[in-house]
Design a protein around this motif. Structure first.
Motif, PDB file in Angstrom:
ATOM      1  N   MET A   1       0.814  -1.186   0.000  1.00 34.64           N
ATOM      2  CA  MET A   1       0.000   0.000   0.000  1.00 34.64           C
ATOM      3  C   MET A   1       0.866   1.261   0.000  1.00 34.64           C
ATOM      4  SD  MET A   1      -2.994  -1.101   2.731  1.00 34.64           S
ATOM      5  CE  MET A   1      -3.843   0.437   2.718  1.00 34.64           C
ATOM      6  N   LYS A   2       1.821   1.284   0.881  1.00 37.61           N
ATOM      7  CA  LYS A   2       2.674   2.473   1.001  1.00 37.61           C
ATOM      8  C   LYS A   2       3.425   2.745  -0.302  1.00 37.61           C
ATOM      9  CE  LYS A   2       5.179   2.654   4.700  1.00 37.61           C
ATOM     10  NZ  LYS A   2       6.243   2.572   5.713  1.00 37.61           N
ATOM     11  N   ALA A   3       3.913   1.682  -0.936  1.00 40.09           N
ATOM     12  CA  ALA A   3       4.670   1.849  -2.178  1.00 40.09           C
ATOM     13  C   ALA A   3       3.800   2.466  -3.272  1.00 40.09           C
ATOM     14  CB  ALA A   3       5.236   0.504  -2.639  1.00 40.09           C
ATOM     15  N   ILE A   4       2.544   2.053  -3.343  1.00 38.91           N
ATOM     16  CA  ILE A   4       1.635   2.616  -4.345  1.00 38.91           C
ATOM     17  C   ILE A   4       1.389   4.094  -4.050  1.00 38.91           C
ATOM     18  CG2 ILE A   4      -0.707   2.540  -5.278  1.00 38.91           C
ATOM     19  CD1 ILE A   4      -0.638  -0.519  -4.705  1.00 38.91           C
ATOM     20  N   ARG A   5       1.130   4.407  -2.795  1.00 37.42           N
ATOM     21  CA  ARG A   5       0.886   5.799  -2.413  1.00 37.42           C
ATOM     22  C   ARG A   5       2.096   6.661  -2.746  1.00 37.42           C
ATOM     23  NH1 ARG A   5       2.674   8.411   1.730  1.00 37.42           N
ATOM     24  NH2 ARG A   5       3.020   6.632   3.104  1.00 37.42           N
ATOM     25  N   ARG A   6       3.278   6.180  -2.385  1.00 35.73           N
ATOM     26  CA  ARG A   6       4.496   6.946  -2.653  1.00 35.73           C
ATOM     27  C   ARG A   6       4.738   7.102  -4.149  1.00 35.73           C
ATOM     28  NH1 ARG A   6       8.752   4.735   1.902  1.00 35.73           N
ATOM     29  NH2 ARG A   6       7.921   5.986   3.609  1.00 35.73           N
ATOM     30  N   ALA A   7       4.470   6.045  -4.922  1.00 37.48           N
ATOM     31  CA  ALA A   7       4.653   6.110  -6.371  1.00 37.48           C
ATOM     32  C   ALA A   7       3.726   7.150  -6.998  1.00 37.48           C
ATOM     33  CB  ALA A   7       4.398   4.740  -7.002  1.00 37.48           C
ATOM     34  N   ARG A   8       2.588   7.371  -6.369  1.00 36.16           N
ATOM     35  CA  ARG A   8       1.636   8.373  -6.850  1.00 36.16           C
ATOM     36  C   ARG A   8       2.008   9.777  -6.354  1.00 36.16           C
ATOM     37  NH1 ARG A   8      -0.223   4.766  -9.667  1.00 36.16           N
ATOM     38  NH2 ARG A   8      -2.332   3.967  -9.730  1.00 36.16           N
ATOM     39  N   GLY A   9       3.011   9.862  -5.490  1.00 32.13           N
ATOM     40  CA  GLY A   9       3.452  11.154  -4.989  1.00 32.13           C
ATOM     41  C   GLY A   9       2.493  11.791  -3.996  1.00 32.13           C
ATOM     42  N   ILE A  10       1.760  10.950  -3.269  1.00 28.98           N
ATOM     43  CA  ILE A  10       0.781  11.451  -2.305  1.00 28.98           C
ATOM     44  C   ILE A  10       1.299  11.202  -0.891  1.00 28.98           C
ATOM     45  CG2 ILE A  10      -1.579  11.211  -1.444  1.00 28.98           C
ATOM     46  CD1 ILE A  10      -2.359  10.285  -4.266  1.00 28.98           C
ATOM     47  N   GLY A  11       1.306  12.246  -0.088  1.00 29.49           N
ATOM     48  CA  GLY A  11       1.756  12.127   1.295  1.00 29.49           C
ATOM     49  C   GLY A  11       0.725  11.419   2.162  1.00 29.49           C
ATOM     50  N   LEU A  12       1.196  10.817   3.230  1.00 33.01           N
ATOM     51  CA  LEU A  12       0.336  10.076   4.149  1.00 33.01           C
ATOM     52  C   LEU A  12      -0.766  10.975   4.728  1.00 33.01           C
ATOM     53  CD1 LEU A  12       0.753   7.193   6.176  1.00 33.01           C
ATOM     54  CD2 LEU A  12       0.531   9.147   7.655  1.00 33.01           C
ATOM     55  N   ARG A  13      -0.402  12.133   5.205  1.00 32.76           N
ATOM     56  CA  ARG A  13      -1.401  13.044   5.800  1.00 32.76           C
ATOM     57  C   ARG A  13      -2.445  13.478   4.775  1.00 32.76           C
ATOM     58  NH1 ARG A  13      -0.519  14.664  10.881  1.00 32.76           N
ATOM     59  NH2 ARG A  13       1.560  14.421  11.737  1.00 32.76           N
ATOM     60  N   ARG A  14      -1.992  13.775   3.576  1.00 33.96           N
ATOM     61  CA  ARG A  14      -2.923  14.202   2.527  1.00 33.96           C
ATOM     62  C   ARG A  14      -3.915  13.098   2.193  1.00 33.96           C
ATOM     63  NH1 ARG A  14      -1.052  15.002  -3.485  1.00 33.96           N
ATOM     64  NH2 ARG A  14      -3.091  14.817  -4.437  1.00 33.96           N
ATOM     65  N   LEU A  15      -3.422  11.876   2.072  1.00 30.89           N
ATOM     66  CA  LEU A  15      -4.305  10.757   1.758  1.00 30.89           C
ATOM     67  C   LEU A  15      -5.266  10.482   2.906  1.00 30.89           C
ATOM     68  CD1 LEU A  15      -5.213   8.526  -0.143  1.00 30.89           C
ATOM     69  CD2 LEU A  15      -3.429   7.079   0.820  1.00 30.89           C
ATOM     70  N   ALA A  16      -4.753  10.487   4.122  1.00 25.75           N
ATOM     71  CA  ALA A  16      -5.608  10.248   5.281  1.00 25.75           C
ATOM     72  C   ALA A  16      -6.744  11.268   5.333  1.00 25.75           C
ATOM     73  CB  ALA A  16      -4.787  10.289   6.568  1.00 25.75           C
ATOM     74  N   GLU A  17      -6.420  12.517   5.090  1.00 22.92           N
ATOM     75  CA  GLU A  17      -7.445  13.564   5.096  1.00 22.92           C
ATOM     76  C   GLU A  17      -8.457  13.335   3.977  1.00 22.92           C
ATOM     77  OE1 GLU A  17      -7.383  18.176   3.994  1.00 22.92           O
ATOM     78  OE2 GLU A  17      -6.253  17.707   5.830  1.00 22.92           O
ATOM     79  N   ALA A  18      -7.973  12.959   2.813  1.00 24.98           N
ATOM     80  CA  ALA A  18      -8.852  12.750   1.658  1.00 24.98           C
ATOM     81  C   ALA A  18      -9.844  11.611   1.885  1.00 24.98           C
ATOM     82  CB  ALA A  18      -8.021  12.481   0.405  1.00 24.98           C
ATOM     83  N   ILE A  19      -9.432  10.590   2.633  1.00 29.32           N
ATOM     84  CA  ILE A  19     -10.342   9.460   2.848  1.00 29.32           C
ATOM     85  C   ILE A  19     -10.994   9.492   4.225  1.00 29.32           C
ATOM     86  CG2 ILE A  19      -9.215   8.031   1.129  1.00 29.32           C
ATOM     87  CD1 ILE A  19      -7.845   6.462   3.310  1.00 29.32           C
ATOM     88  N   GLY A  20     -10.706  10.543   4.981  1.00 27.61           N
ATOM     89  CA  GLY A  20     -11.408  10.761   6.237  1.00 27.61           C
ATOM     90  C   GLY A  20     -10.977   9.905   7.404  1.00 27.61           C
ATOM     91  N   ILE A  21      -9.677   9.605   7.476  1.00 25.25           N
ATOM     92  CA  ILE A  21      -9.183   8.830   8.615  1.00 25.25           C
ATOM     93  C   ILE A  21      -7.974   9.521   9.240  1.00 25.25           C
ATOM     94  CG2 ILE A  21     -10.043   6.618   7.738  1.00 25.25           C
ATOM     95  CD1 ILE A  21      -7.193   5.952   6.881  1.00 25.25           C
ATOM     96  N   ASP A  22      -7.624   9.084  10.425  1.00 24.25           N
ATOM     97  CA  ASP A  22      -6.493   9.622  11.164  1.00 24.25           C
ATOM     98  C   ASP A  22      -5.169   9.186  10.506  1.00 24.25           C
ATOM     99  OD1 ASP A  22      -5.408  10.796  13.784  1.00 24.25           O
ATOM    100  OD2 ASP A  22      -4.495   8.786  13.716  1.00 24.25           O
ATOM    101  N   PRO A  23      -4.227  10.100  10.339  1.00 25.74           N
ATOM    102  CA  PRO A  23      -2.940   9.732   9.733  1.00 25.74           C
ATOM    103  C   PRO A  23      -2.203   8.631  10.512  1.00 25.74           C
ATOM    104  CG  PRO A  23      -3.150  12.106   9.813  1.00 25.74           C
ATOM    105  CD  PRO A  23      -4.314  11.539  10.584  1.00 25.74           C
ATOM    106  N   GLY A  24      -2.297   8.644  11.822  1.00 31.76           N
ATOM    107  CA  GLY A  24      -1.645   7.599  12.622  1.00 31.76           C
ATOM    108  C   GLY A  24      -2.228   6.227  12.327  1.00 31.76           C
ATOM    109  N   TYR A  25      -3.549   6.186  12.186  1.00 29.35           N
ATOM    110  CA  TYR A  25      -4.227   4.938  11.850  1.00 29.35           C
ATOM    111  C   TYR A  25      -3.771   4.454  10.475  1.00 29.35           C
ATOM    112  CZ  TYR A  25      -8.092   1.939  10.294  1.00 29.35           C
ATOM    113  OH  TYR A  25      -8.840   0.915   9.781  1.00 29.35           O
ATOM    114  N   LEU A  26      -3.733   5.372   9.506  1.00 31.40           N
ATOM    115  CA  LEU A  26      -3.303   4.998   8.161  1.00 31.40           C
ATOM    116  C   LEU A  26      -1.871   4.483   8.174  1.00 31.40           C
ATOM    117  CD1 LEU A  26      -3.801   4.729   5.162  1.00 31.40           C
ATOM    118  CD2 LEU A  26      -3.222   7.147   4.913  1.00 31.40           C
TER     119      LEU A  26
END
Length: 65
Positions: A1-26
């Motif tokens: 999962m992390k590799a796909i997110r990083r390959a898309r150039g999306i930060g963890l916090r940005r993705l967590a916010e976009a899908i409505g979950i806590d960054p720590g949980y993600l």
């Protein structure tokens, strides 16, 4: 999962916010320390524009012909 997110150039916090979950949980989910519900996984895949199988390795049900 992390590799796909990083390959898309999306930060963890940005993705967590976009899908409505806590960054720590993600972070815990991406690092295999915690499971995620189907809804979260589907939102994750949708936001990254990948099939759910790309992040779960599960097959989706298909209509029988």
């Amino acid at each position: 999962m992390k590799a796909i997110r990083r390959a898309r150039g999306i930060g963890l916090r940005r993705l967590a916010e976009a899908i409505g979950i806590d960054p720590g949980y993600l972070s815990r989910v991406e690092n295999g320390k915690q499971g995620a519900g189907d809804g979260t996984l589907h939102r994750y895949a949708e936001e990254l524009d990948v099939p759910i199988e790309a992040i779960t390795h599960k097959e989706t049900s298909r209509d029988q012909e």
